[in-house]
Scaffold this motif. Structure first.
Motif, PDB file in Angstrom:
ATOM      1  N   ALA A 179     -17.908  45.556  17.710  1.00  0.00           N
ATOM      2  CA  ALA A 179     -18.675  46.289  18.729  1.00  0.00           C
ATOM      3  C   ALA A 179     -17.889  46.295  20.037  1.00  0.00           C
ATOM      4  CB  ALA A 179     -20.050  45.645  18.925  1.00  0.00           C
ATOM      5  N   PRO A 180     -16.725  46.951  20.045  1.00  0.00           N
ATOM      6  CA  PRO A 180     -15.828  46.881  21.209  1.00  0.00           C
ATOM      7  C   PRO A 180     -16.382  47.475  22.490  1.00  0.00           C
ATOM      8  CG  PRO A 180     -15.097  48.565  19.658  1.00  0.00           C
ATOM      9  CD  PRO A 180     -16.176  47.800  18.970  1.00  0.00           C
ATOM     10  N   THR A 181     -17.435  48.284  22.401  1.00  0.00           N
ATOM     11  CA  THR A 181     -18.000  48.874  23.621  1.00  0.00           C
ATOM     12  C   THR A 181     -18.936  47.917  24.343  1.00  0.00           C
ATOM     13  OG1 THR A 181     -19.848  49.882  22.409  1.00  0.00           O
ATOM     14  CG2 THR A 181     -17.839  51.196  22.646  1.00  0.00           C
ATOM     15  N   VAL A 182     -19.311  46.810  23.693  1.00  0.00           N
ATOM     16  CA  VAL A 182     -20.212  45.837  24.316  1.00  0.00           C
ATOM     17  C   VAL A 182     -19.390  44.886  25.184  1.00  0.00           C
ATOM     18  CG1 VAL A 182     -21.909  44.022  23.927  1.00  0.00           C
ATOM     19  CG2 VAL A 182     -21.783  45.957  22.350  1.00  0.00           C
ATOM     20  N   ARG A 183     -19.721  44.803  26.466  1.00  0.00           N
ATOM     21  CA  ARG A 183     -19.051  43.866  27.368  1.00  0.00           C
ATOM     22  C   ARG A 183     -19.672  42.490  27.183  1.00  0.00           C
ATOM     23  NH1 ARG A 183     -14.663  46.822  29.386  1.00  0.00           N
ATOM     24  NH2 ARG A 183     -15.376  48.849  30.124  1.00  0.00           N
ATOM     25  N   LEU A 184     -18.832  41.496  26.938  1.00  0.00           N
ATOM     26  CA  LEU A 184     -19.328  40.150  26.627  1.00  0.00           C
ATOM     27  C   LEU A 184     -19.169  39.212  27.814  1.00  0.00           C
ATOM     28  CD1 LEU A 184     -17.727  39.811  23.081  1.00  0.00           C
ATOM     29  CD2 LEU A 184     -20.048  40.566  23.640  1.00  0.00           C
ATOM     30  N   ILE A 185     -20.242  38.481  28.117  1.00  0.00           N
ATOM     31  CA  ILE A 185     -20.214  37.447  29.151  1.00  0.00           C
ATOM     32  C   ILE A 185     -20.696  36.142  28.533  1.00  0.00           C
ATOM     33  CG2 ILE A 185     -21.178  36.639  31.342  1.00  0.00           C
ATOM     34  CD1 ILE A 185     -21.576  39.525  32.168  1.00  0.00           C
ATOM     35  N   MET A 186     -19.880  35.095  28.630  1.00  0.00           N
ATOM     36  CA  MET A 186     -20.335  33.771  28.215  1.00  0.00           C
ATOM     37  C   MET A 186     -21.182  33.214  29.349  1.00  0.00           C
ATOM     38  SD  MET A 186     -18.717  34.089  25.435  1.00  0.00           S
ATOM     39  CE  MET A 186     -19.373  32.605  24.661  1.00  0.00           C
ATOM     40  N   PHE A 187     -22.439  32.919  29.064  1.00  0.00           N
ATOM     41  CA  PHE A 187     -23.346  32.349  30.062  1.00  0.00           C
ATOM     42  C   PHE A 187     -23.753  30.991  29.527  1.00  0.00           C
ATOM     43  CE2 PHE A 187     -27.603  32.235  32.286  1.00  0.00           C
ATOM     44  CZ  PHE A 187     -27.059  32.079  33.544  1.00  0.00           C
ATOM     45  N   THR A 188     -23.146  29.929  30.055  1.00  0.00           N
ATOM     46  CA  THR A 188     -23.185  28.633  29.397  1.00  0.00           C
ATOM     47  C   THR A 188     -23.099  27.484  30.387  1.00  0.00           C
ATOM     48  OG1 THR A 188     -21.992  27.258  27.782  1.00  0.00           O
ATOM     49  CG2 THR A 188     -20.679  28.769  29.103  1.00  0.00           C
ATOM     50  N   GLY A 195     -12.098  37.882  23.749  1.00  0.00           N
ATOM     51  CA  GLY A 195     -12.546  39.201  24.172  1.00  0.00           C
ATOM     52  C   GLY A 195     -13.656  39.211  25.211  1.00  0.00           C
ATOM     53  N   ALA A 196     -14.119  38.017  25.637  1.00  0.00           N
ATOM     54  CA  ALA A 196     -15.152  37.979  26.680  1.00  0.00           C
ATOM     55  C   ALA A 196     -14.580  38.492  27.998  1.00  0.00           C
ATOM     56  CB  ALA A 196     -15.674  36.553  26.852  1.00  0.00           C
ATOM     57  N   MET A 197     -15.381  39.232  28.738  1.00  0.00           N
ATOM     58  CA  MET A 197     -14.969  39.751  30.037  1.00  0.00           C
ATOM     59  C   MET A 197     -15.448  38.859  31.182  1.00  0.00           C
ATOM     60  SD  MET A 197     -13.243  42.602  29.734  1.00  0.00           S
ATOM     61  CE  MET A 197     -13.465  43.452  31.298  1.00  0.00           C
ATOM     62  N   GLY A 198     -16.425  37.978  30.871  1.00  0.00           N
ATOM     63  CA  GLY A 198     -16.959  37.121  31.916  1.00  0.00           C
ATOM     64  C   GLY A 198     -17.262  35.730  31.406  1.00  0.00           C
ATOM     65  N   TYR A 199     -17.284  34.779  32.340  1.00  0.00           N
ATOM     66  CA  TYR A 199     -17.654  33.394  32.017  1.00  0.00           C
ATOM     67  C   TYR A 199     -18.431  32.868  33.213  1.00  0.00           C
ATOM     68  CZ  TYR A 199     -17.162  28.897  29.609  1.00  0.00           C
ATOM     69  OH  TYR A 199     -17.404  27.718  28.913  1.00  0.00           O
ATOM     70  N   LEU A 239     -24.966  38.677  26.925  1.00  0.00           N
ATOM     71  CA  LEU A 239     -24.763  37.310  27.392  1.00  0.00           C
ATOM     72  C   LEU A 239     -24.797  36.385  26.189  1.00  0.00           C
ATOM     73  CD1 LEU A 239     -27.143  37.193  30.501  1.00  0.00           C
ATOM     74  CD2 LEU A 239     -24.772  37.935  30.393  1.00  0.00           C
ATOM     75  N   LEU A 240     -23.764  35.537  26.055  1.00  0.00           N
ATOM     76  CA  LEU A 240     -23.659  34.622  24.919  1.00  0.00           C
ATOM     77  C   LEU A 240     -23.506  33.188  25.406  1.00  0.00           C
ATOM     78  CD1 LEU A 240     -21.016  36.533  22.758  1.00  0.00           C
ATOM     79  CD2 LEU A 240     -23.380  36.111  22.067  1.00  0.00           C
ATOM     80  N   ASP A 241     -24.255  32.275  24.818  1.00  0.00           N
ATOM     81  CA  ASP A 241     -24.041  30.857  25.091  1.00  0.00           C
ATOM     82  C   ASP A 241     -22.965  30.339  24.143  1.00  0.00           C
ATOM     83  OD1 ASP A 241     -24.167  28.238  25.849  1.00  0.00           O
ATOM     84  OD2 ASP A 241     -26.211  27.879  25.166  1.00  0.00           O
ATOM     85  N   VAL A 242     -22.079  29.490  24.660  1.00  0.00           N
ATOM     86  CA  VAL A 242     -21.010  28.916  23.826  1.00  0.00           C
ATOM     87  C   VAL A 242     -21.589  28.137  22.654  1.00  0.00           C
ATOM     88  CG1 VAL A 242     -19.174  27.177  23.783  1.00  0.00           C
ATOM     89  CG2 VAL A 242     -19.267  28.836  25.640  1.00  0.00           C
ATOM     90  N   GLY A 243     -22.713  27.442  22.889  1.00  0.00           N
ATOM     91  CA  GLY A 243     -23.214  26.501  21.888  1.00  0.00           C
ATOM     92  C   GLY A 243     -24.189  27.038  20.867  1.00  0.00           C
ATOM     93  N   ILE A 244     -24.335  28.347  20.730  1.00  0.00           N
ATOM     94  CA  ILE A 244     -25.275  28.867  19.737  1.00  0.00           C
ATOM     95  C   ILE A 244     -24.812  28.549  18.314  1.00  0.00           C
ATOM     96  CG2 ILE A 244     -26.103  30.738  21.202  1.00  0.00           C
ATOM     97  CD1 ILE A 244     -24.239  32.634  19.646  1.00  0.00           C
ATOM     98  N   GLU A 245     -25.743  28.565  17.372  1.00  0.00           N
ATOM     99  CA  GLU A 245     -25.407  28.327  15.964  1.00  0.00           C
ATOM    100  C   GLU A 245     -24.392  29.370  15.498  1.00  0.00           C
ATOM    101  OE1 GLU A 245     -27.560  28.737  11.611  1.00  0.00           O
ATOM    102  OE2 GLU A 245     -28.783  28.057  13.321  1.00  0.00           O
ATOM    103  N   GLY A 246     -23.311  28.916  14.898  1.00  0.00           N
ATOM    104  CA  GLY A 246     -22.236  29.810  14.490  1.00  0.00           C
ATOM    105  C   GLY A 246     -21.144  29.907  15.527  1.00  0.00           C
TER     106      GLY A 246
END
Length: 223
Positions: A75-84, A99-103, A55-62
């Motif tokens: 890390a293509p095997t990691v499924r990414l979800i933006m949780f924001t 490349g995020a699979m979820g939002y 789970l990744l927040d849009v507003g993190i540093e970087g």
């Protein structure tokens, strides 16, 4: 026995991070394998712990979207979800392109968050429904012309029946199956049959993925 889903969470708000961990920790099928607060920490987390989902927040540093770009390659095997908290359509589109699979919006219930995790693990995309409809309906659809960009390879307008085209136009306007049935004077069962045929032709497994592809296709005629 259900498979344990290993999860990483990257958010730069400590209280919100604690809330996410608490919500996910209630599910016996989830295991939190690491947390972070920046793009760099997200990359390190992926390398060291290899979570199934992050789970990744849009507003993190970087930048969360920049992190998604990097992780989708490293890390293509990691499924990414933006949780924001961001409801900006450009953020949603950029995240999916990265490349995020979820939002998922941070106002989502723990049940929806869990559903989004299971959905991306199954290889499907998940977007908070209200946000998805807002993105899919920014303007009225234009009639489909003989232009086939943004469709899967070897697929063009002629591959759809006239009735499927009618369904596509309404689907891309954000209409539900019930509303499509009402507008076309069809039964919902018939609409679902058309939807199944459309999804098979588009090579997708859910209604939302079909709507995203077809909305982009139709809106390209307005630009």
């Amino acid at each position: 026995m259900n498979r344990i889903i290993r999860i990483g969470v990257v958010d730069d708000h400590p209280l919100l991070l604690d809330g996410i961990l608490h919500a996910l920790g209630k599910n016996p099928d989830f295991e939190i394998v690491g947390t972070g607060q920046t793009m760099t920490e997200a990359i390190v987390l992926a390398q060291n712990h290899k979570p199934d989902v992050m789970l990744l927040d849009v507003g993190i540093e970087g930048g969360g979207i920049q992190a998604a770009h990097h992780l989708s390659k490293s890390a293509p095997t990691v499924r990414l979800i933006m949780f924001t908290a961001s409801e900006r359509p450009d953020h949603v589109n950029a995240a999916l392109a990265a490349g995020a699979m979820g939002y998922v919006l941070k106002g989502a219930s723990s049940r929806e968050l869990s559903e989004s995790i299971r959905t991306v693990i199954d290889g499907k995309r998940y977007i908070t429904p209200d946000l998805a409809m807002m993105i899919l309906s920014p303007r009225a659809p234009a009639p489909i012309q003989n232009v086939d960009e943004d469709l899967p390879p070897k697929l063009s307008r002629k591959d759809f029946t006239s009735r499927e085209i009618d369904v596509i136009e309404l689907l891309s306007a954000g209409k539900t199956n019930r509303h499509i049935a009402q507008e076309l004077s069809l039964s919902e069962k018939t609409v679902k049959h058309h939807m199944s045929n459309i999804m098979e032709k588009l090579q997708v497994h859910n209604r939302l993925s079909a709507a995203l592809i077809l909305s982009k296709w139709i809106q390209s005629k307005n630009d």
